[in-house]
Write a protein that holds these residues in place. Sequence first.
Motif, PDB file in Angstrom:
ATOM      1  N   ILE A  10       0.848  -1.204   0.000  1.00  0.00           N
ATOM      2  CA  ILE A  10       0.000   0.000   0.000  1.00  0.00           C
ATOM      3  C   ILE A  10       0.880   1.249   0.000  1.00  0.00           C
ATOM      4  N   GLY A  11       1.956   1.202   0.814  1.00  0.00           N
ATOM      5  CA  GLY A  11       2.834   2.365   0.938  1.00  0.00           C
ATOM      6  C   GLY A  11       3.368   2.844  -0.400  1.00  0.00           C
ATOM      7  N   SER A  12       3.731   1.902  -1.286  1.00  0.00           N
ATOM      8  CA  SER A  12       4.320   2.334  -2.565  1.00  0.00           C
ATOM      9  C   SER A  12       3.284   3.077  -3.412  1.00  0.00           C
ATOM     10  N   LEU A  33      12.980  -2.117   4.630  1.00  0.00           N
ATOM     11  CA  LEU A  33      13.116  -3.120   3.565  1.00  0.00           C
ATOM     12  C   LEU A  33      13.190  -4.526   4.157  1.00  0.00           C
ATOM     13  N   THR A  34      12.126  -4.918   4.837  1.00  0.00           N
ATOM     14  CA  THR A  34      11.994  -6.307   5.281  1.00  0.00           C
ATOM     15  C   THR A  34      11.661  -7.135   4.036  1.00  0.00           C
ATOM     16  N   TYR A  35      11.316  -8.396   4.229  1.00  0.00           N
ATOM     17  CA  TYR A  35      10.949  -9.245   3.079  1.00  0.00           C
ATOM     18  C   TYR A  35       9.823  -8.598   2.265  1.00  0.00           C
ATOM     19  N   ASP A  57      14.903   1.516  10.717  1.00  0.00           N
ATOM     20  CA  ASP A  57      14.002   0.606  11.430  1.00  0.00           C
ATOM     21  C   ASP A  57      13.189   1.432  12.438  1.00  0.00           C
ATOM     22  N   ILE A  58      11.867   1.373  12.363  1.00  0.00           N
ATOM     23  CA  ILE A  58      11.073   2.175  13.312  1.00  0.00           C
ATOM     24  C   ILE A  58      11.225   1.655  14.750  1.00  0.00           C
ATOM     25  N   ASN A  59      11.797   0.462  14.901  1.00  0.00           N
ATOM     26  CA  ASN A  59      12.051  -0.049  16.255  1.00  0.00           C
ATOM     27  C   ASN A  59      13.293   0.583  16.888  1.00  0.00           C
ATOM     28  N   ASP A  60      14.063   1.320  16.090  1.00  0.00           N
ATOM     29  CA  ASP A  60      15.298   1.922  16.574  1.00  0.00           C
ATOM     30  C   ASP A  60      14.985   3.341  17.079  1.00  0.00           C
ATOM     31  N   HIS A  78       1.786   6.881   8.575  1.00  0.00           N
ATOM     32  CA  HIS A  78       2.501   5.723   9.129  1.00  0.00           C
ATOM     33  C   HIS A  78       1.865   4.417   8.639  1.00  0.00           C
ATOM     34  N   LEU A  79       2.597   3.766   7.717  1.00  0.00           N
ATOM     35  CA  LEU A  79       2.117   2.476   7.200  1.00  0.00           C
ATOM     36  C   LEU A  79       3.015   1.306   7.590  1.00  0.00           C
ATOM     37  N   ALA A  80       4.262   1.584   8.005  1.00  0.00           N
ATOM     38  CA  ALA A  80       5.194   0.476   8.262  1.00  0.00           C
ATOM     39  C   ALA A  80       4.615  -0.458   9.305  1.00  0.00           C
ATOM     40  N   ALA A  81       4.626  -1.737   8.986  1.00  0.00           N
ATOM     41  CA  ALA A  81       4.072  -2.717   9.926  1.00  0.00           C
ATOM     42  C   ALA A  81       4.450  -4.115   9.474  1.00  0.00           C
ATOM     43  N   GLU A  82       4.366  -5.039  10.413  1.00  0.00           N
ATOM     44  CA  GLU A  82       4.274  -6.453  10.053  1.00  0.00           C
ATOM     45  C   GLU A  82       2.807  -6.640   9.742  1.00  0.00           C
ATOM     46  N   LYS A  97       6.694  -5.852  18.474  1.00  0.00           N
ATOM     47  CA  LYS A  97       7.858  -4.961  18.336  1.00  0.00           C
ATOM     48  C   LYS A  97       7.583  -3.898  17.284  1.00  0.00           C
ATOM     49  N   THR A  98       7.280  -4.313  16.063  1.00  0.00           N
ATOM     50  CA  THR A  98       7.153  -3.312  14.990  1.00  0.00           C
ATOM     51  C   THR A  98       5.853  -2.520  15.105  1.00  0.00           C
ATOM     52  N   ASN A  99       4.744  -3.224  15.318  1.00  0.00           N
ATOM     53  CA  ASN A  99       3.449  -2.529  15.233  1.00  0.00           C
ATOM     54  C   ASN A  99       3.151  -1.697  16.473  1.00  0.00           C
ATOM     55  N   HIS A 125      -2.336   7.612  11.022  1.00  0.00           N
ATOM     56  CA  HIS A 125      -2.024   6.200  11.288  1.00  0.00           C
ATOM     57  C   HIS A 125      -2.911   5.301  10.433  1.00  0.00           C
ATOM     58  N   ILE A 126      -2.268   4.414   9.662  1.00  0.00           N
ATOM     59  CA  ILE A 126      -3.016   3.516   8.774  1.00  0.00           C
ATOM     60  C   ILE A 126      -3.292   2.209   9.509  1.00  0.00           C
ATOM     61  N   SER A 127      -4.580   1.883   9.638  1.00  0.00           N
ATOM     62  CA  SER A 127      -4.908   0.644  10.345  1.00  0.00           C
ATOM     63  C   SER A 127      -5.901  -0.200   9.547  1.00  0.00           C
ATOM     64  N   PRO A 152      -2.915 -12.245  16.706  1.00  0.00           N
ATOM     65  CA  PRO A 152      -1.817 -11.397  17.194  1.00  0.00           C
ATOM     66  C   PRO A 152      -1.622 -10.174  16.293  1.00  0.00           C
ATOM     67  N   TYR A 153      -1.824 -10.338  14.971  1.00  0.00           N
ATOM     68  CA  TYR A 153      -1.708  -9.176  14.065  1.00  0.00           C
ATOM     69  C   TYR A 153      -2.723  -8.106  14.451  1.00  0.00           C
ATOM     70  N   SER A 154      -4.013  -8.495  14.516  1.00  0.00           N
ATOM     71  CA  SER A 154      -5.030  -7.473  14.769  1.00  0.00           C
ATOM     72  C   SER A 154      -4.899  -6.901  16.182  1.00  0.00           C
ATOM     73  N   ASN A 182      -9.644  -5.343   3.366  1.00  0.00           N
ATOM     74  CA  ASN A 182      -8.591  -6.016   2.589  1.00  0.00           C
ATOM     75  C   ASN A 182      -8.297  -5.291   1.279  1.00  0.00           C
ATOM     76  N   ASN A 183      -7.021  -5.036   1.041  1.00  0.00           N
ATOM     77  CA  ASN A 183      -6.601  -4.410  -0.224  1.00  0.00           C
ATOM     78  C   ASN A 183      -6.102  -5.472  -1.189  1.00  0.00           C
ATOM     79  N   TYR A 184      -6.226  -5.169  -2.470  1.00  0.00           N
ATOM     80  CA  TYR A 184      -5.606  -6.017  -3.498  1.00  0.00           C
ATOM     81  C   TYR A 184      -5.144  -5.097  -4.615  1.00  0.00           C
ATOM     82  N   GLU A 191       2.113 -13.506  -0.537  1.00  0.00           N
ATOM     83  CA  GLU A 191       1.749 -14.326   0.610  1.00  0.00           C
ATOM     84  C   GLU A 191       0.269 -14.081   0.912  1.00  0.00           C
ATOM     85  N   LYS A 192      -0.263 -12.957   0.437  1.00  0.00           N
ATOM     86  CA  LYS A 192      -1.680 -12.629   0.648  1.00  0.00           C
ATOM     87  C   LYS A 192      -2.496 -13.311  -0.441  1.00  0.00           C
ATOM     88  N   LEU A 193      -3.777 -13.523  -0.166  1.00  0.00           N
ATOM     89  CA  LEU A 193      -4.594 -14.425  -0.979  1.00  0.00           C
ATOM     90  C   LEU A 193      -4.534 -14.193  -2.495  1.00  0.00           C
TER      91      LEU A 193
END
Length: 346
Positions: A10-12, A33-35, A57-60, A78-82, A97-99, A125-127, A152-154, A182-184, A191-193
């Motif tokens: 979505i971010g791109s 730049l995670t996977y 890294d937003i965790n830093d 803010h879109l960065a997330a697992e 950690k990330t979210n 904040h994008i949720s 755990p994600y939600s 859900n976006n497509y 990995e998404k449907l």
Amino acid sequence: MLITGGAGFIGSHVVRLFVINYPEYHIYNLDMLTYAGNLENLKDLENFKNYHFIRADINDEKEINRLFAKYRFDKIIHLAAESHVDRSITDPLAFVKTNVIGTMNLLNAAKNNWPEDFKDNLFYHISTDEVYGSLGETGLFTETTAYDPNSPYSASKASSDHFVRAYGETYNIPYIITNCSNNYGPNQFPEKLIPLFINNIIEEKKLPVYGDGKYTRDWLYVKDHAVAIDLTFHKGKNYCTYNIGGFNEWQNIDLVKLLCDLMDDKLDRKKGTSKALITYIKDRPGHDKRYAIDANKIKKELGWKPSVTFEEGLEQTIDWYLANKKWLNNVTSGDYQNYYTTHYNS
Ligand SMILES: NC(=O)c1ccc[n+]([C@@H]2O[C@H](COP(=O)([O-])OP(=O)(O)OC[C@H]3O[C@@H](n4cnc5c(N)ncnc54)[C@H](O)[C@@H]3O)[C@@H](O)[C@H]2O)c1
């Protein structure tokens, strides 16, 4: 302005829309730049003067504070997330950690670096709609639906939403939260449907459908989400939440069958070829039965509505994946193979 997670799906699309529509903004895309992050998604923007990329890294916490002080970002999207539920079941802590912590680091950096009157500031904040839990056969999620996350994600996204709101209430940091369905569309990691199944159909691999396939989701074309974000960012009310959805509910199995028919057509395969690849697999734990968004607030207040039908969006998505096989091959080599075997056992 700062956009986090801009190298992701979505971010791109959000970064591209802002860079092209607003040449007067200085846009910083911060991504680890995670996977899931891929600079190839933004190759066409490399020479734009108003676009800059920062790998971080937003965790830093220290680094995020340093960047805020250095670049003096006024606004943040803010879109960065697992972002993948299946991964959150295997490794929940990575999502906390990330979210959660990552979002807190951004909130604290904003609090520490923005002026006290917050006149020109916004923390957008994008949720997700998944924070609301699961619906029965009827009803829709509205902005006042109580949070009831099941994965755990939600749960991690719900927690980050609460902190954003709490920083608004406690420290007056102007915020907007949008909860989207859900976006497509193009550039989504397979990995998404939808991209997973497009890729499997191309490779004539099985199509793993969870449980009875009757899970219902509301689907929105990613470019329509980006337009909704642009509109809300510029015209939305601060200290508010908006739901964004496609007015477009589909049971997974019906969606998969539609995709199979469209792909057979595109690949000149006999009708029914791809449907024969459908395989039902064991359900995942905590699987929410139905999500459906009431997007009437953003429609009425800001005049937004989706611009394409599901069939049109799906066709554009398939065309993009077929025209970008190199992108697909690059992201599905290496680690992706290990991930796929672990999660789908084949
Ligand atoms: N995909 C959907 O259907 C959907 C729907 C509603 C809301 N959302 C939300 O939208 C946002 C974007 O989702 P997406 O599908 O584009 O995700 P994505 O997984 O495609 O992209 C996430 C991006 O964040 C980056 N990132 C991850 N951890 C990071 C870290 N610690 N520091 C910096 N960058 C990091 C990744 O490299 C990647 O570029 C997420 O917040 C997600 O919760 C997604």
